[in-house]
Scaffold this active site. Structure first.
Site, PDB file in Angstrom:
ATOM      1  N   ALA A 113       0.839  -1.210   0.000  1.00  7.38           N
ATOM      2  CA  ALA A 113       0.000   0.000   0.000  1.00  7.38           C
ATOM      3  C   ALA A 113       0.871   1.256   0.000  1.00  7.38           C
ATOM      4  O   ALA A 113       0.543   2.248  -0.654  1.00  7.38           O
ATOM      5  CB  ALA A 113      -0.945  -0.019   1.202  1.00  7.38           C
ATOM      6  N   ASP A 154      -0.704  -8.690  -2.821  1.00 10.33           N
ATOM      7  CA  ASP A 154      -0.770  -7.425  -2.068  1.00 10.33           C
ATOM      8  C   ASP A 154      -0.801  -6.206  -2.986  1.00 10.33           C
ATOM      9  O   ASP A 154      -1.605  -5.285  -2.793  1.00 10.33           O
ATOM     10  CB  ASP A 154       0.435  -7.305  -1.112  1.00 10.33           C
TER      11      ASP A 154
END
Ligand code: MEV
Length: 322
Positions: A113, A154
């Site tokens: 992120a 991810d």
């Protein structure tokens, strides 16, 4: 000029570990993640601030580049930020603040992120507005460079958001889901070592191929049934399947006393399903709470770092503010 970007973190709802052995998994982007704020400067200084680790540094652009040299031993969250900045040239410096509203190193995809949100903000400032495919690809390259290996889960979750079914060939597809998925995440603040845990499962599989193989097959059935339950909005079934998956994760040896304590505490106060998420050995549990979420949150937060979240249908986003 100011640019604000956000990229979500993720949890694995079903199929951690079995996914390594070519079984399907389901991952969920969550509405907590990484907020990046970039403000332009009129000099050549790049200031990077990461409040969660009390980090702040000022570096100078030389010939439009930062050329920050990473310390290959350390592998810290700022490495991901500098790897992103190193990809571009800039006419002027900037201040970059990276706010991480998740736990670091706890299986929630914080490094992905960070890379994805930073890529979005910094690329816009450098004059490119990268599309999602390029962002996901570049963020994964950075993960591989820093970590040595990384699945695309991810970085894809942070880039595209949503609830994703990962099939046996590691193809990712979105699950159509039109209800909320209220989750509580609790962190036991002991780090599990993903590489070692994956290896320990592989050794068990070699030693007991039939038993562990059957457990992987059961996990496969769970992920497949869970996809249907999510599509139908069958919350009871989602909860049951999470609890069964947790039992199987315990059986393959990746559960811990602390994780179990959190899992049972959540169920005691009304969670429909609770399980560890990610590699186990520490890190986080998720508790699915379409009902009683305040009660479960209150009880878990007495003992553990805890937050509430839901799925994020959106991936990375940016706003330009003059
Ligand atoms: C770790 O978050 C999930 C594992 O399945 C490993 C992986 O998929 O790379 C344990």
């Amino acid at each position: 000029m100011k640019i604000k970007a956000f990229a979500p973190g993720k949890i694995i709802l079903f199929g951690e570990h079995s996914v390594v052995h070519k079984k399907p998994a389901i991952a969920v982007a969550i509405n907590r993640g990484v907020h990046v704020e970039l403000t332009s400067r009129n000099d050549n200084i790049v200031q990077v601030t990461v409040p969660i680790i009390d980090y702040s540094a000022e570096l100078e652009l030389v010939d439009k580049k930062l050329n920050f040299k990473l310390d290959s031993q350390k592998k810290i969250i700022t490495d991901y930020i500098y790897e992103v900045i190193n990809l571009f040239e800039f006419d002027k410096g900037f201040n970059l603040t990276v706010n991480i509203e998740m736990y670091l190193g706890a299986g929630l995809g914080s490094s992905a992120a960070v890379s994805v949100a930073t890529l979005k903000a910094v690329s816009i400032y450098a004059g490119f507005d990268l599309d999602k495919k390029t962002i996901a690809h570049k963020a994964r390259e950075i993960e591989i460079k820093i970590q040595g290996a990384a699945s695309p889960i991810d970085t894809s979750m942070s880039t595209y958001g949503g609830i994703i079914f990962i099939d046996e060939n590691f193809e990712l597809s979105r699950i159509n889901f039109d209800m909320q998925l209220p989750l509580i995440v609790s962190n036991c603040e002991i780090s599990g070592n993903t590489g070692k845990l994956v290896e320990s499962v592989r050794i068990k599989y070699e030693k007991y191929p039939k038993i562990i193989g059957n457990i992987f097959t059961a996990m496969e059935q769970i992920a497949t049934d869970a996809k249907k339950a999510l599509e139908k909005g069958d919350s009871k079934k989602i909860g049951h399947l999470m609890n069964i998956n947790q039992g199987l994760l315990d059986a393959i040896g990746v559960n811990t006393v602390e994780l179990s304590d959190m899992v049972y505490e959540a169920r005691k106060y009304g969670s429909l399903g609770s399980k560890l998420t990610g590699s186990g050995g520490g890190g986080c549990i998720i508790a699915y709470c379409p009902e009683n979420s305040d009660e479960v949150y209150e009880q878990l937060s007495k003992k553990y770092a805890t937050f509430k979240c839901e799925q994020s249908d959106y991936g990375v986003q940016a706003k330009l503010i003059d």
